[in-house]
Scaffold this active site. Structure first.
Site, PDB file in Angstrom:
ATOM      1  CD  GLU A 161      -4.916  24.749   7.180  1.00 35.77           C
ATOM      2  OE1 GLU A 161      -4.617  23.540   7.714  1.00 35.77           O
ATOM      3  OE2 GLU A 161      -4.201  25.566   6.615  1.00 35.77           O
ATOM      4  CB  CYS A 186     -10.057  19.626  12.409  1.00 32.00           C
ATOM      5  SG  CYS A 186      -9.340  20.763  13.678  1.00 32.00           S
TER       6      CYS A 186
HETATM    7  P1  NAP Z   1     -18.071  23.005   5.325  1.00 29.26           P
HETATM    8  O1  NAP Z   1     -19.288  22.166   5.218  1.00 29.26           O
HETATM    9  O2  NAP Z   1     -16.731  22.428   4.315  1.00 29.26           O
HETATM   10  O3  NAP Z   1     -18.229  24.288   5.297  1.00 29.26           O
HETATM   11  C1  NAP Z   1     -17.265  25.258   5.623  1.00 29.26           C
HETATM   12  C2  NAP Z   1     -17.456  26.492   4.831  1.00 29.26           C
HETATM   13  O4  NAP Z   1     -17.284  26.224   3.346  1.00 29.26           O
HETATM   14  C3  NAP Z   1     -18.952  27.109   4.759  1.00 29.26           C
HETATM   15  O5  NAP Z   1     -19.189  28.364   4.764  1.00 29.26           O
HETATM   16  C4  NAP Z   1     -19.487  26.588   3.670  1.00 29.26           C
HETATM   17  O6  NAP Z   1     -20.616  27.071   3.274  1.00 29.26           O
HETATM   18  C5  NAP Z   1     -18.330  26.530   2.483  1.00 29.26           C
HETATM   19  N1  NAP Z   1     -18.525  25.412   1.597  1.00 29.26           N
HETATM   20  C6  NAP Z   1     -18.724  24.208   1.554  1.00 29.26           C
HETATM   21  N2  NAP Z   1     -18.525  23.516   0.502  1.00 29.26           N
HETATM   22  C7  NAP Z   1     -18.377  24.430  -0.536  1.00 29.26           C
HETATM   23  C8  NAP Z   1     -18.344  24.405  -1.966  1.00 29.26           C
HETATM   24  N3  NAP Z   1     -18.350  23.231  -2.587  1.00 29.26           N
HETATM   25  N4  NAP Z   1     -18.246  25.703  -2.406  1.00 29.26           N
HETATM   26  C9  NAP Z   1     -18.308  26.642  -1.802  1.00 29.26           C
HETATM   27  N5  NAP Z   1     -18.395  26.767  -0.434  1.00 29.26           N
HETATM   28  C10 NAP Z   1     -18.307  25.762   0.140  1.00 29.26           C
HETATM   29  O7  NAP Z   1     -17.420  22.424   6.678  1.00 29.26           O
HETATM   30  P2  NAP Z   1     -18.064  22.248   8.123  1.00 29.26           P
HETATM   31  O8  NAP Z   1     -19.082  21.047   8.030  1.00 29.26           O
HETATM   32  O9  NAP Z   1     -18.452  23.507   8.761  1.00 29.26           O
HETATM   33  O10 NAP Z   1     -16.700  21.911   9.052  1.00 29.26           O
HETATM   34  C11 NAP Z   1     -16.370  20.697   9.508  1.00 29.26           C
HETATM   35  C12 NAP Z   1     -15.185  20.068   9.004  1.00 29.26           C
HETATM   36  O11 NAP Z   1     -14.284  21.072   8.992  1.00 29.26           O
HETATM   37  C13 NAP Z   1     -14.863  18.716   9.429  1.00 29.26           C
HETATM   38  O12 NAP Z   1     -14.417  17.743   8.349  1.00 29.26           O
HETATM   39  C14 NAP Z   1     -13.775  19.061  10.114  1.00 29.26           C
HETATM   40  O13 NAP Z   1     -12.651  17.871  10.232  1.00 29.26           O
HETATM   41  C15 NAP Z   1     -13.057  20.459   9.229  1.00 29.26           C
HETATM   42  N6  NAP Z   1     -12.072  21.101  10.310  1.00 29.26           N
HETATM   43  C16 NAP Z   1     -10.746  21.184   9.777  1.00 29.26           C
HETATM   44  C17 NAP Z   1     -10.045  22.096  10.435  1.00 29.26           C
HETATM   45  C18 NAP Z   1      -8.557  22.124  10.408  1.00 29.26           C
HETATM   46  O14 NAP Z   1      -8.041  22.970  10.740  1.00 29.26           O
HETATM   47  N7  NAP Z   1      -8.076  21.472   9.678  1.00 29.26           N
HETATM   48  C19 NAP Z   1     -10.968  22.750  11.667  1.00 29.26           C
HETATM   49  C20 NAP Z   1     -12.272  22.738  11.980  1.00 29.26           C
HETATM   50  C21 NAP Z   1     -12.745  21.923  11.093  1.00 29.26           C
HETATM   51  P3  NAP Z   1     -22.020  26.565   2.572  1.00 29.26           P
HETATM   52  O15 NAP Z   1     -22.537  25.508   3.227  1.00 29.26           O
HETATM   53  O16 NAP Z   1     -22.718  27.679   2.193  1.00 29.26           O
HETATM   54  O17 NAP Z   1     -21.722  25.946   1.114  1.00 29.26           O
END
Ligand code: NAP
Length: 527
Positions: free
Chosen positions: A266, A303
Site C-alpha cells: 500500500e 496517504c
Molecule cells: P517507508 O520509508 O517506505 O517505510 C516503511 C517501512 O518499509 C519501514 O519499515 C522501512 O524501513 C521499510 N522500507 C522502506 N524501504 C525499504 C526497502 N527498500 N527495503 C526494505 N524495507 C524498506 O514509508 P514511510 O516514509 O514510513 O511512510 C510514508 C509513506 O507511506 C507515504 O508515501 C504515504 O503516502 C505512505 N502511506 C500509504 C498508506 C496506504 O495505505 N496506501 C498509508 C500510510 C502511509 P527502513 O527505513 O528500515 O528501510
C-alpha cells in the site's frame, strides 16, 4: 514497562547483533533515550521458524479463541496508558490528542475483527452436496472455505505509528485470518513498536496462544526487511509506506524467492479532488477552508491527502483561489515525522517552485526553522501541463497541493482519463453537477478504490464496507483492501474438501452448521 531496545522473537527478548539506532524527536531533532538493536538475519530466521511452528497450532484455533486474543491485545494496548501516548508523541511529533484518537482506532479495529470472528461467516463457506443419481455422471460432495496462508510479514508506515504499525490493520487482519505475524518495526518509532509488542506478548500469554504467533524485528536498514521478505517460511507480505519501499519489497518477493508470495504494498497516492462548477459557485468558501484543513492535517502526512485539485476556469475561480490562498497563508508549520520525510518534502516543493513555466506558487504557510517542520504550500497549474507532465501526478508527502485549472469540460475529463491509480477520488458537486458529470464518475471508478461525494478524503473509517486500496501505483494489488474487515481475505486461500466424511470436516462445513454461519448451500445463501 521499561524499554529494552531489543527484538521480540516468539516471546523472547533478543539482541544478537551489534548495529544500533535511536529514536529522534522530530519537533526539536533531539535523540530520545534507549538504544535499539537491529535484528540480525539469524534473528529474523528464528522468528520465521517459530512463526511456522506456531502456525500448526494457531491455524486450528476457533473463531472464539482468536477473537479473545484480539480483544486481549486491544485491552493490553489500553493498559499501556500514558507511557504509550507520551513515547509515541515524542517519536512522531504528533500531538497526544491525535495519538489517543489513533489508539482508539487501533483497538477498535482489533475488536471489530473479533466480532467478525465470533460471527464466523467471513470464511465464505460453500457447500454443494452430492447428487449420486445425477445422469450421465453422479456428482460428488464439494465443500469450500477460506483457510489461512501461513506466516505474514508486516511493514508499517511512519505516519500511523499505531494504526498502520505493530498492532495495526495488517497485523489485526492477518491474526484474525489465522496467520502468525512478524512485524518489521518502523525505525521512526521504535519505542512505540516495542511497547505495543509488549502488549501483544501479554495477550499471547493471557489467551494461551503459541508464542511464535508474534515477533517484532527492529531495524533501521533495509537488510532486516529484505531478510523477512525472502524467508521461505514467510507466505505473504503486508506493506504500508513509500512507493520506493513498497516496490523494492514487491520486486524482491518476485526476484529473490523461489516461491512467489502475495505482496500487498500500500503505497503513495495523490487523491484527486474535483470541484464541479455549481459547487464552486455555491460553496466556494466552505470548500476553500475544508480543503486547507484536509491538506495540512497532521502536517499533510496522510496517504489520503488531496494533492490534486481540479476545477474549471470560470467566473467563480478567482474568488476560490483567493480564499484558499488566504487560508494556506495562515497555516503554522508543524513537525514532520522524521528528517528523511522532511528532506523529501522540501525537495518536492523545490522542484515545483523552480519550475515556473509549469506551476506557480499560489500561497505558502508560516515558516519555522525548529526541528523538522513542514511549511504548507499551494501550487497552481493548468490541465494542459498536468496532462503532459507525468511528474505532476506524483505524491509529495506533506502539506502541499496542486490546483489544476481546466479550460473546458473536455479537458477536465481528459485529465481524469490520463490519471494512474489512486486510493481515493472526491467530487464536490451539487445535484445538477452530478447529473452533468456522470462520465467523470465512470472514469474515476476505474482509477481508485474509494469514490467520495462532498466530503474530504482524509480519515479512513474502519468498517465492513471500507476499501482502502486502488489500482497501481496506489497499491501493488488492487483486488483487496488494507483497511476494514474485508482485509482478512488477503491472507487466506480457498480450500475445497471433496467427498469428506462429516467427522473430518471443519465445523464451518459440517452439514448441520454447528456454528450457525451464513453459507452458500446448494446455491442458496442460508444459515
Ligand atoms: P517507508 O520509508 O517506505 O517505510 C516503511 C517501512 O518499509 C519501514 O519499515 C522501512 O524501513 C521499510 N522500507 C522502506 N524501504 C525499504 C526497502 N527498500 N527495503 C526494505 N524495507 C524498506 O514509508 P514511510 O516514509 O514510513 O511512510 C510514508 C509513506 O507511506 C507515504 O508515501 C504515504 O503516502 C505512505 N502511506 C500509504 C498508506 C496506504 O495505505 N496506501 C498509508 C500510510 C502511509 P527502513 O527505513 O528500515 O528501510
Amino acid at each position: 514497562m521499561e524499554l529494552t531496545g531489543k527484538n521480540y522473537i516468539a516471546g523472547n527478548i533478543s539482541a544478537k547483533g551489534t548495529a544500533t539506532f535511536k529514536g529522534v524527536n522530530p519537533s526539536d531533532a533531539t535523540e530520545l533515550p534507549t538504544t535499539f538493536y537491529e535484528a540480525t538475519p539469524e534473528e529474523v530466521a528464528e522468528a520465521a521458524v517459530k512463526g511456522h511452528e506456531a502456525f500448526a497450532v494457531y491455524r486450528k484455533k476457533s473463531g472464539q479463541e482468536k477473537a479473545d486474543f484480539l480483544d486481549a491485545i486491544a485491552d493490553e494496548i489500553n493498559n499501556l496508558g500514558n507511557v504509550l501516548i507520551e513515547r509515541c508523541s515524542a517519536e512522531t511529533g504528533l500531538p497526544p490528542a491525535r495519538i489517543e484518537t489513533e489508539r482508539a482506532r487501533t483497538t477498535g479495529q482489533l475488536k471489530l475483527f473479533a466480532t467478525v470472528l465470533r460471527e464466523g461467516s467471513w470464511v465464505d463457506a460453500r457447500i454443494d452436496t452430492a447428487i449420486p443419481d445425477r445422469k450421465p455422471m453422479p456428482r460428488s460432495d464439494f465443500r469450500y472455505m477460506q483457510k489461512p496462508l501461513g506466516v505474514v510479514g508486516v511493514f508499517g508506515a511512519s505516519n500511523f505509528p499505531l494504526a498502520f504499525s505493530v498492532a495495526g490493520g495488517d497485523t489485526a487482519s492477518a491474526l484474525a485470518s489465522g496467520c502468525p505475524v512478524i512485524v518489521k518495526g518502523h525505525p521512526s518509532h521504535p519505542g512505540t513498536c516495542e511497547l505495543v509488542a509488549m502488549a501483544i506478548n501479554k495477550a499471547v500469554e493471557k489467551t494461551n496462544m503459541p508464542k511464535g504467533v508474534f515477533s517484532l524485528v527492529q531495524g533501521g536498514s533495509i537488510a532486516v526487511g529484505m531478510a523477512l521478505v525472502t524467508h521461505p517460511y514467510v507466505k505473504a507480505i503486508g506493506f504500508t509506506g513509500s512507493t520506493g519501499g513498497g516496490m523494492a519489497i514487491f520486486k524482491a518477493a518476485i526476484n529473490e524467492r523461489d516461491e512467489p508470495i502475495p505482496v500487498y504494498s500500500e503505497m503513495g497516492s495523490t487523491n484527486p479532488l474535483f470541484i464541479l462548477p455549481e459547487a464552486l459557485k455555491e460553496k466556494s468558501e466552505e470548500i476553500a477552508k475544508g480543503l486547507t484543513d484536509s491538506v495540512t492535517l497532521g502536517t499533510g502526512q496522510f496517504c489520503t491527502n488531496p494533492g490534486l485539485i481540479f476545477m474549471n476556469n470560470d467566473d467563480n475561480l478567482e474568488e476560490f483561489q483567493k480564499q484558499t490562498a488566504k487560508h494556506f497563508e495562515e497555516v503554522e508549520a508543524t513537525a514532520m515525522l522524521n528528517k528523511g520525510i522532511k528532506a523529501a518534502f522540501d525537495r518536492g516543493v523545490a522542484e515545483l517552485v523552480n519550475n515556473p513555466d509549469i506551476v506557480k506558487l499560489a500561497a505558502k504557510g508560516k515558516e519555522s526553522s525548529e526541528g523538522y517542520k513542514g511549511i504548507a504550500h499551494l501550487f497552481e497549474t493548468n490541465a494542459k501541463n498536468f496532462i503532459e507532465k507525468a511528474f505532476l501526478e506524483e505524491e509529495n508527502f506533506g502539506p502541499s497541493t496542486l490546483n489544476i485549472v481546466a479550460d473546458s469540460r473536455e479537458e477536465l475529463l481528459a485529465s481524469a482519463r490520463k490519471m494512474k491509480g489512486h486510493l481515493t477520488a472526491t467530487l464536490f458537486a451539487t445535484e445538477n453537477d452530478l447529473a452533468n458529470y456522470t462520465d467523470l464518475i465512470e472514469i474515476l471508478e476505474q482509477k481508485v478504490g474509494r469514490l467520495i461525494i462532498n466530503e474530504f478524503p482524509t480519515g479512513v473509517e474502519v468498517c465492513h464496507a471500507m476499501v482502502h486500496g486502488g489500482p497501481f501505483p496506489a497499491t501493488s494489488n488492487s483486488r483487496s483492501t488494507s483497511v476494514g474487515t474485508a482485509a482478512m481475505l488477503r491472507f487466506t486461500r480457498p480450500v475445497c474438501y471433496q467427498n469428506f466424511p462429516e467427522s473430518l470436516l471443519p465445523d464451518e462445513l459440517k452439514t448441520n452448521n454447528p456454528l450457525g454461519i451464513m453459507r452458500l448451500f446448494n446455491g442458496e445463501y442460508k444459515r
